[in-house]
Motif scaffolding. Structure first.
Motif, PDB file in Angstrom:
ATOM      1  N   LYS A 126     -21.208 -15.638   2.975  1.00 43.77           N
ATOM      2  CA  LYS A 126     -20.699 -14.610   2.062  1.00 43.77           C
ATOM      3  C   LYS A 126     -20.699 -13.237   2.728  1.00 43.77           C
ATOM      4  N   MET A 183     -20.046 -20.166  -7.942  1.00 45.41           N
ATOM      5  CA  MET A 183     -19.770 -20.857  -6.672  1.00 45.41           C
ATOM      6  C   MET A 183     -20.769 -22.000  -6.477  1.00 45.41           C
ATOM      7  N   ASN A 184     -20.297 -23.096  -5.942  1.00 51.86           N
ATOM      8  CA  ASN A 184     -21.131 -24.292  -5.778  1.00 51.86           C
ATOM      9  C   ASN A 184     -21.900 -24.225  -4.458  1.00 51.86           C
ATOM     10  N   TYR A 204     -20.421 -28.950   4.398  1.00 49.48           N
ATOM     11  CA  TYR A 204     -20.236 -28.059   3.251  1.00 49.48           C
ATOM     12  C   TYR A 204     -19.816 -26.657   3.705  1.00 49.48           C
ATOM     13  N   ASP A 254     -25.558 -19.821   3.082  1.00 54.66           N
ATOM     14  CA  ASP A 254     -24.621 -19.333   2.069  1.00 54.66           C
ATOM     15  C   ASP A 254     -24.559 -17.803   2.081  1.00 54.66           C
ATOM     16  N   LYS A 275     -16.235 -26.112   4.941  1.00 54.13           N
ATOM     17  CA  LYS A 275     -15.246 -26.082   3.849  1.00 54.13           C
ATOM     18  C   LYS A 275     -15.354 -24.793   3.033  1.00 54.13           C
ATOM     19  N   GLN A 276     -16.581 -24.327   2.830  1.00 52.23           N
ATOM     20  CA  GLN A 276     -16.814 -23.158   1.974  1.00 52.23           C
ATOM     21  C   GLN A 276     -16.503 -21.846   2.694  1.00 52.23           C
ATOM     22  N   TYR A 277     -16.917 -21.767   3.965  1.00 48.66           N
ATOM     23  CA  TYR A 277     -16.739 -20.536   4.752  1.00 48.66           C
ATOM     24  C   TYR A 277     -15.955 -20.891   6.024  1.00 48.66           C
TER      25      TYR A 277
END
Length: 370
Positions: free
Chosen positions: A214, A1-2, A244, A210, A247-249
């Motif tokens: 998660k 994952m980025n 960021y 992050d 978009k990711q979470y």
């Protein structure tokens, strides 16, 4: 994952700073007149070139805020549980090298503080501690959440960064929101202000959102301590981080806070002083950039500023805050983390909000999963 750290490392502080300062009036107009704004537009909105457009920015910010949040202000209150801390931080009254009396609240004392907060009408509480893992680590926090959950519909937390499994454990107990401020994204200066303790680990701290994402947190709060470094550059990196994370979470909600460096016992003078007009500019820039993000203002700011910012984009504010453990009833004289500026009671603040045609909201409506 980025993860975000990989993105962050692609940017140069000096180049970002120069890019912001080089924005023109045409860049600002373009940012104000487009419906799909990007990070370059955000740079323009926080640049010196945007200051002549402040009135227009305020009007757009007000319209966007009312469209998304209505005329409401979410009320919350901090509950300081402990001033014990293993970090040395140049700007904080709880710093390990400050010779102060240390205090961590017991269950009985916590419930005494909760009784006062409930009498003030609060249903949204922010738990705050210093960073002392042995004293106020996960077992202590887990116990506190279990203890106070019957009294509050929304429990937020601002403590030391934790591992993903720790967050998952606390979320299962009823934790809704975690605030984790980077303090500054200037990596070299970060080390100067955090010379000792776990907080000196820049990488671990910048990776915290992050881990929260998660872990499935309902909402997370971002921000920097305004005054440690150039506020424009720090704010760009906060916006980059927010962009960021959204978009990711995408299932997580987000908030931004605007703490300006305030005095404390033996305090640090701000490296960069941000004017009230510049803080208004920043608040409006965030709203125009991210229509759905919650924007919060604390009692660090003075009465006049807080009165005037109600209509310009803020969606949450604290009132009647005490920034010392036991400050409401248990031990009112213990050392504060920082000095507050607006000392009005929640009742007075609520009336002020109503007089402006807005509604103070004491309950954050969350559906709990059992």
């Amino acid at each position: 994952m980025n993860f975000f750290q990989n993105i962050f490392q692609q940017y140069s502080w000096a180049e970002v700073q120069q890019s912001i300062l080089s924005k023109t009036a045409d860049d600002v107009r373009r940012a104000l007149n487009t419906s799909r704004r990007n990070l370059e537009d955000f740079k323009a909105l926080i640049s010196p070139a945007a200051m002549p457009f402040l009135e227009e920015m305020a009007q757009i910010s007000q319209q966007l805020t009312q469209k998304r949040f209505g005329k409401t202000i979410q009320m919350y209150v901090p509950l300081y549980l402990s001033n014990e801390c293993q970090n040395i931080c140049t700007y904080c009254g709880f710093s390990f090298d400050n010779k102060i009396k240390r205090k961590t609240l017991t269950d009985k004392e916590i419930l005494a503080e909760v009784e006062v907060l409930k009498a003030m009408n609060y249903d949204h509480v922010l738990l705050v501690t210093g960073e002392a893992n042995q004293t106020v680590g996960v077992p202590y926090l887990k116990n506190v959440i279990k203890l106070i959950r019957p009294f509050f519909s929304h429990i937020s937390m601002e403590v030391q960064p934790l591992d993903e499994t720790d967050y998952s454990e606390l979320i299962a107990e009823g934790l809704n929101t975690v605030l984790v401020y980077q303090e500054t994204y200037h990596q070299e200066d970060y080390k100067l202000h955090h010379p000792k303790g776990k907080k000196s680990n820049f990488e671990y701290r910048i990776q915290t959102p992050d881990r929260l994402g998660k872990g499935g947190i309902y909402k997370m709060g971002l921000g920097v301590l305004i005054g440690l470094e150039d506020w424009r550059t720090d704010s760009f990196f906060t916006a980059l981080h927010l962009d960021y994370l959204e978009k990711q979470y995408w299932q997580t909600k987000y908030s931004i806070s605007f703490p300006r460096l305030r005095p404390f016992s033996g305090g640090l003078e701000p490296k960069v002083v941000m004017s009230d007009a510049e803080l208004v500019q920043l608040i409006c820039a965030y709203r125009i950039f991210k229509e759905e993000v919650e924007l919060s203002i604390s009692t660090r700011e003075n009465e006049i500023f807080r009165n005037n910012i109600i209509k310009l984009g803020i969606t949450a504010m604290s009132a009647g805050s005490k920034t010392n453990p036991g400050g409401y009833v248990v031990e009112p004289a213990s050392l504060e983390q920082f000095e507050i500026s607006d000392e009005r009671s929640p009742e007075v603040i609520a009336k002020m909000i109503e007089q402006q045609g807005y509604e103070p909201v004491w309950k954050d409506w969350i559906i709990f999963s059992e």
